[in-house]
Scaffold this motif. Structure first.
Motif, mmCIF file in Angstrom:
data_model
loop_
_atom_site.group_PDB
_atom_site.id
_atom_site.type_symbol
_atom_site.label_atom_id
_atom_site.label_comp_id
_atom_site.label_asym_id
_atom_site.label_seq_id
_atom_site.Cartn_x
_atom_site.Cartn_y
_atom_site.Cartn_z
ATOM 1 N N SER A 51 0.822 -1.220 0.000
ATOM 2 C CA SER A 51 0.000 0.000 0.000
ATOM 3 C C SER A 51 0.853 1.264 0.000
ATOM 4 C CB SER A 51 -0.913 0.003 1.227
ATOM 5 O OG SER A 51 -0.139 -0.079 2.415
ATOM 6 N N ALA A 52 2.133 1.141 0.378
ATOM 7 C CA ALA A 52 3.033 2.299 0.418
ATOM 8 C C ALA A 52 4.092 2.235 -0.682
ATOM 9 C CB ALA A 52 3.717 2.386 1.788
ATOM 10 N N ALA A 53 4.004 1.227 -1.558
ATOM 11 C CA ALA A 53 5.056 1.043 -2.571
ATOM 12 C C ALA A 53 5.178 2.271 -3.474
ATOM 13 C CB ALA A 53 4.772 -0.211 -3.395
ATOM 14 N N GLY A 54 4.062 2.923 -3.761
ATOM 15 C CA GLY A 54 4.107 4.108 -4.620
ATOM 16 C C GLY A 54 4.925 5.224 -4.000
ATOM 17 N N PHE A 55 4.859 5.338 -2.682
ATOM 18 C CA PHE A 55 5.655 6.353 -1.971
ATOM 19 C C PHE A 55 7.142 6.081 -2.171
ATOM 20 C CE2 PHE A 55 7.959 7.002 2.116
ATOM 21 C CZ PHE A 55 8.047 8.393 2.079
ATOM 22 N N TYR A 56 7.549 4.840 -1.897
ATOM 23 C CA TYR A 56 8.970 4.520 -2.028
ATOM 24 C C TYR A 56 9.427 4.661 -3.492
ATOM 25 C CZ TYR A 56 8.623 2.851 2.750
ATOM 26 O OH TYR A 56 8.424 2.793 4.112
ATOM 27 N N PHE A 87 5.727 -10.928 -0.198
ATOM 28 C CA PHE A 87 5.498 -11.790 0.966
ATOM 29 C C PHE A 87 4.499 -11.100 1.893
ATOM 30 C CE2 PHE A 87 9.001 -8.960 1.773
ATOM 31 C CZ PHE A 87 8.856 -8.544 3.074
ATOM 32 N N VAL A 88 3.895 -11.924 2.746
ATOM 33 C CA VAL A 88 2.922 -11.395 3.701
ATOM 34 C C VAL A 88 3.512 -11.510 5.101
ATOM 35 C CG1 VAL A 88 0.629 -11.724 4.710
ATOM 36 C CG2 VAL A 88 0.962 -11.954 2.238
ATOM 37 N N VAL A 89 3.438 -10.431 5.865
ATOM 38 C CA VAL A 89 3.898 -10.473 7.256
ATOM 39 C C VAL A 89 2.760 -11.054 8.090
ATOM 40 C CG1 VAL A 89 4.559 -9.059 9.244
ATOM 41 C CG2 VAL A 89 5.506 -8.561 6.982
ATOM 42 N N PRO A 90 2.985 -12.210 8.714
ATOM 43 C CA PRO A 90 1.877 -12.921 9.362
ATOM 44 C C PRO A 90 1.175 -12.101 10.448
ATOM 45 C CG PRO A 90 3.867 -14.288 9.325
ATOM 46 C CD PRO A 90 4.259 -12.954 8.805
ATOM 47 N N GLU A 91 1.947 -11.353 11.243
ATOM 48 C CA GLU A 91 1.328 -10.626 12.371
ATOM 49 C C GLU A 91 0.311 -9.590 11.895
ATOM 50 O OE1 GLU A 91 5.312 -9.911 12.530
ATOM 51 O OE2 GLU A 91 4.887 -12.053 12.371
ATOM 52 N N SER A 92 0.624 -8.928 10.778
ATOM 53 C CA SER A 92 -0.258 -7.850 10.311
ATOM 54 C C SER A 92 -1.170 -8.287 9.177
ATOM 55 C CB SER A 92 0.578 -6.661 9.831
ATOM 56 O OG SER A 92 1.320 -7.030 8.675
ATOM 57 N N GLY A 93 -0.732 -9.318 8.424
ATOM 58 C CA GLY A 93 -1.480 -9.723 7.236
ATOM 59 C C GLY A 93 -1.224 -8.830 6.033
ATOM 60 N N PHE A 94 -0.331 -7.832 6.160
ATOM 61 C CA PHE A 94 -0.071 -6.907 5.051
ATOM 62 C C PHE A 94 0.883 -7.540 4.035
ATOM 63 C CE2 PHE A 94 -1.056 -3.507 8.224
ATOM 64 C CZ PHE A 94 -2.106 -2.935 7.535
ATOM 65 N N ALA A 95 0.568 -7.374 2.745
ATOM 66 C CA ALA A 95 1.468 -7.794 1.671
ATOM 67 C C ALA A 95 2.614 -6.796 1.551
ATOM 68 C CB ALA A 95 0.705 -7.859 0.358
ATOM 69 N N HIS A 96 3.810 -7.333 1.357
ATOM 70 C CA HIS A 96 5.025 -6.514 1.287
ATOM 71 C C HIS A 96 5.906 -6.937 0.115
ATOM 72 C CE1 HIS A 96 4.080 -5.817 5.555
ATOM 73 N NE2 HIS A 96 5.000 -4.871 5.605
ATOM 74 N N HIS A 97 6.800 -6.045 -0.290
ATOM 75 C CA HIS A 97 7.954 -6.365 -1.129
ATOM 76 C C HIS A 97 9.169 -5.675 -0.522
ATOM 77 C CE1 HIS A 97 4.975 -7.479 -4.178
ATOM 78 N NE2 HIS A 97 5.952 -8.081 -4.832
#
Ligand SMILES: CC(C)(COP(=O)(O)OP(=O)(O)OC[C@H]1O[C@@H](n2cnc3c(N)ncnc32)[C@H](O)[C@@H]1OP(=O)(O)O)[C@@H](O)C(=O)NCCC(=O)NCCS
Length: 146
Positions: free
Chosen positions: A113-118, A130-140
């Motif tokens: 959700s913040a990839a556009g910022f970076y 990948f997904v961080v299990p604690e938050s459920g957020f998708a990441h790269h």
């Protein structure tokens, strides 16, 4: 607005409110905070206190083997101030400091959700999502060569 180095404790409130959605008991202390040389930057203004925080600690990345690298964590801008250039100010200030210190790569586990910022700040996506299990957020992983 000014960018200042702060103690880790000064990041906890924004980490909790912005990154942990005010969840009771959610952890706001990161293991990286205790690393030698770790530092924390905050954007402040006179009236409203801390508007944004981010934390930086030495950590190699397999995506740039052999390069001096720093891990950016806990990037959070207080909600009313988001999309006003505050995050850009903070990261740009950090990049200037890291370049002076000879750091070659800045990287983070970016929420999709913040990839556009970076991306706007010159970071590129590397590797698989990948997904961080604690938050459920998708990441790269995203990184910027300095
Ligand atoms: C993501 C976040 C750190 C960005 O900080 P910010 O102060 O809102 O961003 P800025 O106003 O400095 O934006 C810089 C540029 O990125 C763009 N941008 C900011 N957030 C964006 C997003 N979520 N998606 C796409 N683009 C974004 C801005 O439009 C701006 O573009 P421009 O160069 O065309 O002007 C902030 O919105 C935030 O704390 N969000 C919630 C927590 C979060 O996701 N943290 C990151 C976890 S990895």
């Amino acid at each position: 607005m000014r960018v200042e180095e702060v103690e880790a404790a000064a990041t906890h409130d924004l980490r909790w409110r912005v990154l942990r959605n005010r969840r009771a008991g959610a952890p706001v202390v990161f293991p990286e905070d205790a690393r030698p040389g770790a530092f924390h930057l905050a954007v402040r203004n006179a009236g409203d206190g801390v508007l944004a925080v981010a934390s930086f600690s030495a950590e190699a990345t397999p995506h740039r083997p052999g390069r001096t690298a720093v891990h950016l964590r806990g990037m959070a801008v207080d909600e009313p101030y988001q999309r006003h250039g505050v995050g850009r100010l903070l990261v740009t200030t950090a990049v200037e400091r890291l370049r002076r210190e000879g750091v070659e790569v800045l990287w983070c586990n970016a929420r999709d959700s913040a990839a556009g910022f970076y991306a706007r700040l010159g970071f590129e996506v590397v590797g698989e999502g990948f997904v961080v299990p604690e938050s459920g957020f998708a990441h790269h992983v995203m990184l910027r060569d300095l």
